[in-house]
Design an enzyme around this catalytic site. Structure first.
Site, PDB file in Angstrom:
ATOM      1  N   ARG A 175       8.471  -4.297   0.285  1.00 38.76           N
ATOM      2  CA  ARG A 175       8.805  -5.263   1.312  1.00 38.76           C
ATOM      3  C   ARG A 175       8.162  -6.455   0.337  1.00 38.76           C
ATOM      4  O   ARG A 175       8.467  -7.496   0.758  1.00 38.76           O
ATOM      5  CB  ARG A 175       8.175  -5.022   2.475  1.00 38.76           C
ATOM      6  CG  ARG A 175       8.197  -5.654   3.661  1.00 38.76           C
ATOM      7  CD  ARG A 175       7.438  -5.003   4.910  1.00 38.76           C
ATOM      8  NE  ARG A 175       7.530  -5.858   6.334  1.00 38.76           N
ATOM      9  CZ  ARG A 175       6.607  -6.675   6.466  1.00 38.76           C
ATOM     10  NH1 ARG A 175       5.792  -6.227   6.185  1.00 38.76           N
ATOM     11  NH2 ARG A 175       6.792  -7.651   7.639  1.00 38.76           N
ATOM     12  N   HIS A 201      10.787  -9.194   1.233  1.00 32.74           N
ATOM     13  CA  HIS A 201      10.517 -10.902   1.373  1.00 32.74           C
ATOM     14  C   HIS A 201      10.528 -11.800   0.497  1.00 32.74           C
ATOM     15  O   HIS A 201      10.122 -13.075   0.875  1.00 32.74           O
ATOM     16  CB  HIS A 201       9.419 -10.770   1.997  1.00 32.74           C
ATOM     17  CG  HIS A 201       9.192  -9.677   3.517  1.00 32.74           C
ATOM     18  ND1 HIS A 201       8.633 -10.304   4.482  1.00 32.74           N
ATOM     19  CD2 HIS A 201      10.217  -8.834   3.806  1.00 32.74           C
ATOM     20  CE1 HIS A 201       9.271  -9.699   5.570  1.00 32.74           C
ATOM     21  NE2 HIS A 201      10.001  -8.420   5.485  1.00 32.74           N
ATOM     22  N   ASP A 202       9.930 -11.559  -0.407  1.00 32.26           N
ATOM     23  CA  ASP A 202      10.405 -12.838  -1.638  1.00 32.26           C
ATOM     24  C   ASP A 202      11.322 -12.937  -1.708  1.00 32.26           C
ATOM     25  O   ASP A 202      11.981 -13.902  -2.021  1.00 32.26           O
ATOM     26  CB  ASP A 202       9.778 -12.228  -2.996  1.00 32.26           C
ATOM     27  CG  ASP A 202       9.612 -13.548  -3.933  1.00 32.26           C
ATOM     28  OD1 ASP A 202       9.359 -14.424  -3.454  1.00 32.26           O
ATOM     29  OD2 ASP A 202      10.360 -12.596  -5.398  1.00 32.26           O
ATOM     30  N   GLY A 235      15.216 -17.098  -3.164  1.00 31.34           N
ATOM     31  CA  GLY A 235      16.152 -16.149  -4.604  1.00 31.34           C
ATOM     32  C   GLY A 235      13.927 -15.737  -4.721  1.00 31.34           C
ATOM     33  O   GLY A 235      13.278 -16.008  -4.135  1.00 31.34           O
ATOM     34  N   SER A 263       8.198 -16.209  -4.424  1.00 30.64           N
ATOM     35  CA  SER A 263       7.386 -17.472  -4.003  1.00 30.64           C
ATOM     36  C   SER A 263       6.080 -16.698  -2.910  1.00 30.64           C
ATOM     37  O   SER A 263       5.340 -17.714  -2.267  1.00 30.64           O
ATOM     38  CB  SER A 263       8.089 -18.779  -3.186  1.00 30.64           C
ATOM     39  OG  SER A 263       9.528 -17.857  -2.706  1.00 30.64           O
ATOM     40  N   ASN A 278       4.711 -12.605   7.867  1.00 28.84           N
ATOM     41  CA  ASN A 278       4.621 -11.898   7.148  1.00 28.84           C
ATOM     42  C   ASN A 278       2.672 -11.932   7.189  1.00 28.84           C
ATOM     43  O   ASN A 278       2.063 -11.397   7.054  1.00 28.84           O
ATOM     44  CB  ASN A 278       4.472 -12.915   5.901  1.00 28.84           C
ATOM     45  CG  ASN A 278       6.368 -13.577   5.066  1.00 28.84           C
ATOM     46  OD1 ASN A 278       6.702 -12.322   5.321  1.00 28.84           O
ATOM     47  ND2 ASN A 278       6.510 -14.515   4.334  1.00 28.84           N
ATOM     48  N   HIS A 303      13.362   1.484   5.109  1.00 21.40           N
ATOM     49  CA  HIS A 303      12.426   1.946   6.542  1.00 21.40           C
ATOM     50  C   HIS A 303      12.155   3.275   6.805  1.00 21.40           C
ATOM     51  O   HIS A 303      11.488   3.714   7.662  1.00 21.40           O
ATOM     52  CB  HIS A 303      13.172   1.535   7.706  1.00 21.40           C
ATOM     53  CG  HIS A 303      12.970  -0.527   7.827  1.00 21.40           C
ATOM     54  ND1 HIS A 303      12.614  -0.597   8.843  1.00 21.40           N
ATOM     55  CD2 HIS A 303      12.239  -1.108   6.858  1.00 21.40           C
ATOM     56  CE1 HIS A 303      12.389  -2.332   8.697  1.00 21.40           C
ATOM     57  NE2 HIS A 303      11.902  -2.123   7.445  1.00 21.40           N
ATOM     58  N   THR A 304      12.610   4.487   5.232  1.00 21.84           N
ATOM     59  CA  THR A 304      12.635   5.768   6.159  1.00 21.84           C
ATOM     60  C   THR A 304      10.651   5.693   5.186  1.00 21.84           C
ATOM     61  O   THR A 304      10.420   6.960   5.002  1.00 21.84           O
ATOM     62  CB  THR A 304      13.282   6.417   4.335  1.00 21.84           C
ATOM     63  OG1 THR A 304      12.688   7.928   4.176  1.00 21.84           O
ATOM     64  CG2 THR A 304      13.250   6.040   3.267  1.00 21.84           C
ATOM     65  N   ASP A 326       9.832   5.792  10.102  1.00 21.51           N
ATOM     66  CA  ASP A 326      10.307   7.396   9.956  1.00 21.51           C
ATOM     67  C   ASP A 326       9.445   8.203   9.946  1.00 21.51           C
ATOM     68  O   ASP A 326       8.483   8.736   9.382  1.00 21.51           O
ATOM     69  CB  ASP A 326      10.682   7.723   8.672  1.00 21.51           C
ATOM     70  CG  ASP A 326      11.065   8.815   8.209  1.00 21.51           C
ATOM     71  OD1 ASP A 326      11.058   9.803   9.282  1.00 21.51           O
ATOM     72  OD2 ASP A 326      11.785   9.372   7.366  1.00 21.51           O
TER      73      ASP A 326
END
Length: 324
Positions: free
Chosen positions: A68, A72-73, A78, A82, A100, A199-200, A244
């Site tokens: 994740r 989220h990066d 890009g 960060s 976050n 999301h498994t 899951d």
């Protein structure tokens, strides 16, 4: 017919050729490569892999957390690490953005990996590449597919709270919102479904699925009931449930089977199978694990290519939490 060229014409042509050549070189250097550290830090990948394996074996959930972090990066300006920057006097970082805050984790694992790499080849391996490799190694550690990670990203010197708040798809989005959030980053509907298959693994906090289990109708009633005991209508915001329920620490296609049974935990999950345009893709992945794993791997490579800093852009941070 004889041609005579003036020296200035030849000079101009030479300059143009040199410019063209340097432009082509620049284009080549901007490409990521799987062998980027082959000579500069030959043990980089094995170092990351053993640290990830160690972290995941002590806490299975960490695999999902590291995957994740990369996502989220990359979705915020890009894949430039960060997301790892702490707030400082010049900018507010991304860690306190809505998607976050109190939610992203695994920063300590990244710190461990970074310090190990700084010991063996200081100033060589970027934090952005660490995130990309750790995401892949996490999936593999949980029984998922392997893929070749392209390398050579560099690290940003700034972060954007605003972009993090606006670019990361929220768990409350409807299908149209999900499609446009992913389309904005160049992903097809099929790739949206494949990437959602992450999301498994992993867990979600009560606060992000409470509305679904108490108010929505496209949810299996016994599934909803089983969740309410640990996610009361008020309080218990940080209580966790697996995304899951079937095989929460195995990277498989059970997530899609759950959606077909109306057992998607998040509103955004169930939107992928709710009478809309992505239903057929969910059906396909639920019955063909191999095609899901292949498409997921390809989509991850594509995500890792989102606007990387290369060449002389950015820097190689010595500490992933702050600029040099």
């Amino acid at each position: 017919m004889a041609h005579s060229y003036s020296s200035s014409a030849i000079q101009t042509t030479t300059i143009k050729l040199c410019l063209l050549f340097s432009l082509l070189l620049g284009m080549v250097s901007a490409q990521l490569s799987p062998t980027f550290y082959a000579t500069s830090c030959p043990n980089a990948l094995s170092t990351i892999k053993s640290a990830v394996n160690s972290a995941v074996s002590s806490e299975k959930r960490m695999g999902a957390s590291l995957l994740r972090l990369h996502f989220h990066d990359c979705f915020v300006n890009g894949c430039d690490a960060s997301v790892l920057l702490d707030d400082n006097s010049t900018f507010t970082g991304e860690k306190t953005a809505g998607p976050n805050n109190n939610s992203l984790r695994g920063f300590d694992v990244v710190d461990t990996i970074k310090s190990q790499l700084e010991n063996i080849c200081p100033g060589v391996v970027s934090c952005a590449d660490i995130l990309a490799v750790a995401a892949r190694d996490s999936v593999v550690a949980l029984g998922g597919t392997n893929w070749t990670v392209q390398l050579g990203r560099r690290d940003s010197t700034t972060a954007s709270l605003t972009a993090a708040n606006s670019n990361i798809p929220a768990p409350t989005l409807n299908l149209s919102g999900l499609l446009s959030a992913f389309s904005n980053k160049g992903f097809t509907a099929k790739e949206l479904v494949a990437l959602s298959g992450s999301h498994t693994i992993g867990q979600a906090r009560c606060t992000v699925f409470r509305t679904r289990i108490y108010n929505e109708t496209n949810i299996d009633s016994s599934f909803a009931t089983s969740l309410k005991s640990n996610c009361p209508s008020t309080g218990g915001d940080n209580n966790l449930a697996p995304l899951d329920l079937t095989s929460p620490t195995s990277f498989d296609n059970a997530y899609f089977k759950n959606l077909i049974s109306n057992k998607g935990l998040l509103h955004s999950d169930q939107q992928l199978f709710n009478g809309g345009s992505t239903d057929s893709q969910v059906n396909a992945y639920s019955s063909n694990s191999a095609s899901f794993l292949t498409d997921f791997a390809n989509a991850m490579v594509k995500m890792g290519n989102l606007s990387p800093l290369t060449g002389t852009s950015g820097q190689i941070r010595k500490n992933c939490r702050k600029t040099n």
